[in-house]
Design an enzyme around this catalytic site. Sequence first.
Site, PDB file in Angstrom:
ATOM      1  CB  VAL A 104      -0.927   0.022   1.229  1.00  0.00           C
ATOM      2  CG1 VAL A 104      -1.812   1.260   1.193  1.00  0.00           C
ATOM      3  CG2 VAL A 104      -1.764  -1.245   1.297  1.00  0.00           C
ATOM      4  N   GLY A 105       0.652   2.139  -0.929  1.00  0.00           N
ATOM      5  CA  GLY A 105       1.452   3.348  -1.019  1.00  0.00           C
ATOM      6  C   GLY A 105       0.594   4.585  -0.947  1.00  0.00           C
ATOM      7  N   GLY A 106       1.257   5.729  -1.111  1.00  0.00           N
ATOM      8  CA  GLY A 106       0.541   6.986  -1.002  1.00  0.00           C
ATOM      9  C   GLY A 106      -0.483   7.185  -2.103  1.00  0.00           C
ATOM     10  CG  ASP A 127      10.144  10.211  -3.331  1.00  0.00           C
ATOM     11  OD1 ASP A 127      10.749  10.462  -2.260  1.00  0.00           O
ATOM     12  OD2 ASP A 127       9.068   9.602  -3.375  1.00  0.00           O
ATOM     13  NE  ARG A 172      -6.069  -2.393  -0.941  1.00  0.00           N
ATOM     14  CZ  ARG A 172      -5.921  -2.705   0.352  1.00  0.00           C
ATOM     15  NH1 ARG A 172      -5.768  -1.743   1.242  1.00  0.00           N
ATOM     16  NH2 ARG A 172      -5.941  -3.956   0.757  1.00  0.00           N
TER      17      ARG A 172
END
Length: 846
Positions: A513-515, A629, A518
């Site tokens: 799960v990321g920002g 990033d 999913r």
Amino acid sequence: MVKMKLVKWVPLILAVVLLGFIGHGSHASFTPVDNYLIACGSSKNVTFLGHTFVPDLVQSSISLKSQGNSIVATSNSSAPFAVYQSARVFPGTASYKFGIEQEGRHWVRLYFYPLPDSGHNLTSASMTVITENFVLLNNFSFKNYNGSYMFKEYAINVTSDSLTVTFIPSNNSVAFINAIEVVSVPDELIPDQALALSPSGPFSGLSEFALETVYRLNMGGPLLTAENDTLGRTWENDEKYLHVNSSAVSVSVSPATIQYRAAATPQIGPNWVYATAQTMGNSNVANSNFNITWVFPVDPNFTYFVRYHFCDIMSVSMNTLVFNLYINSDLAFGSLDLSTLTGYLAAPYYKDFVSNSSADTDTLTISVGPDTRADFINALLNGLEIMKINNEARSLDGISPVETLLVSQPSKKNKMGIIIGSVVGASAALVFISLCYCFLVARRSKTPQQGSTWLPLPLYGNSQTMTKMSTTSQKSGTASCISLASSNLGRLFMFQEIMDATNKFDESLLLGVGGFGRVYKGTLEDGTKVAVKRGNPRSEQGLAEFRTEIEMLSKLRHRHLVSLIGYCDERSEMILVYEYMANGPLRSHLYGTDLPPLSWKQRLEICIGAARGLHYLHTGAAQSIIHRDVKTTNILLDENFVAKVADFGLSKAGPAIDQTHVSTAVKGSFGYLDPEYFRRQQLTEKSDVYSFGVVLMEVLCTRPALNPVLPREQVNIAEWAMSWQKKGMLDQIMDSNLAGKVNPTSLKKFGETAEKCLAEHGVDRPSMGDVLWNLEYALQLEETSSALTEPEDNSTNHIPGIPLTPLEPFDNSLSMIDGVNSGTDADAEDAATSAVFSQLVNPRGR
């Protein structure tokens, strides 16, 4: 040195000349089943290098088809060789079709010379040459060629009873050809498999590829022509490619002493190649670790087949000559003992590899160097072949596939009919598109939006309005937007395809799960494993990041960048489909999971891979790309632990040539943020370098970049690790699993590299290219840990004793976009795992 070598060669040169008169000497004979030697446009036979070329229209097994009448051009004076004294000129597309009796590899050799009295300006002529399956030349012109004549050699696997070579004039010009060879090649000459480097592993299926000979060298010996090679090959001398001339000394023996055993045959290489070699210039120097290095300019957009030829003609006893092979900075083969492999002295041997050009320059570097554990410190190389492998477009020149080039040029009689047909067809197509549009609009009006707060991405629109969408208030529900499909940005998936691939987003397939949302593991209809990232409507990240990710990755292709396969914007969904990275994020292999620890060598190779990906971003186009990033969760590992950089949602086009930075609001992940960028909001490539320095320390110490539960001086890994690095005690804080398993000189070079990356000011930091070279050197130190000592000059970024030129960025035309909006990101590093866009895989999901 050169004069001495020339004197040394005199007996060999005389022998080669003599061989031209008495035949092929000790070579085993090879009679090709298919043996076409064609003098195009000639009215008589032509002799060239002991071979007879016949006119192109006298053999029944050859046919010529041409749009328009071909023109014959001849010259008796200006042509450099007899085979170039005639040519056939084509005003339209023309094809030679050769009957093939034996399927398999064939040489296709093309001879070009722009005859001055042909009636056309052949020097400025532009043409494309293709076969049924491969592009050989694309828009070639002598105007851009540094030479008066050109010879091209290809190895093509023919799998039918004919081979067609087509010449296509381009840019309203003509095409021409002076001579063609289509000759059978022994089956054993080119294998189906070779050893690939970076990552190391077998490269299978070579028979499916076309190869172009780029370099073929006779190390330490004179030029060998088709008269001295049973397969009609040409071998040039190697001296002009030596990086340091004094690093090599040529040796030679009588060709009659060469003993062909099971390892090689005369077809692999003539005994004249194995009878000469380059060896180390001085095998008793204080620093015995220098290598003999050859540097070859190549096209960086292709992969290359590399064959080393060896024959131990210098040893007096078995098992005394042991040395290493390198391609670029990779150790291709270590501790090569020829006499053990062949069982004899003076017995030919060869090794095949597949490699790309250097990640930093448009060169391929070949080196041989001593294994210092051997009693006899020396190395040798007898011959070398470098062949370009066709790319995914089945091209050996550019990226245009055969299908787009093989288009018949209409005659004047048919042009009016084609125009009328085109108008009628276009009208019909317009009516059909209008009906489809009405149908889709009606269907969309009935499709429920499932309560989504996002604006849909409609199927049609104007490509100039997409960036407006990212800045228009979404609260109003009004904005101009476009279809991503209209921009050729990868495969457009239907939502049902995504549902089928993920078994309706089965939670058992959840990877993380990321920002942005999913991530699920998926399987496409053809069995391809993919990672499917489904956007969360409640995420703070939205259309701008979605668009940026797609635009960036669709234009970038590199072995160390995660590939975007496609996307889906149906039913207000924002779904991205990537190649599947079986081993997940780098962070999960460092801490927080039960996965086995990585070895020091694995960690170095992973860091090198990530550095290559970032260096490509910084230098792969006229305007660089700044990732913005870089962190361990955005470095993903495939099934072979090859590192690939992911997450381009925050990426930014770098400064223009006349600028030093990009002024933009701060975005990224705390713990990795460049302090200079944070203070001044001025973004440069050196901001990525700082973040990568944090990654290096994280890899070494296996702890998060920020850990608030630790004592204050240990919270920030960059500050904490730097304090130990400056004391020269980095080994005190490194991962306990590495204790006693790391070469101190390798660790020292690694620490120095990280320290330079973490410099307070960007101007004091190295480029990613310099970082890459230092890491590769650290890996070399690790691989030769029992013999290498740290050189006095700590700035050395390469094999000791061989100075390398500064890295220059290679040109690659990539169009950049600026799709990231201003904004701030005040989340802590741990929270950033879920707040920074496009987190492909998160440890919480594993």
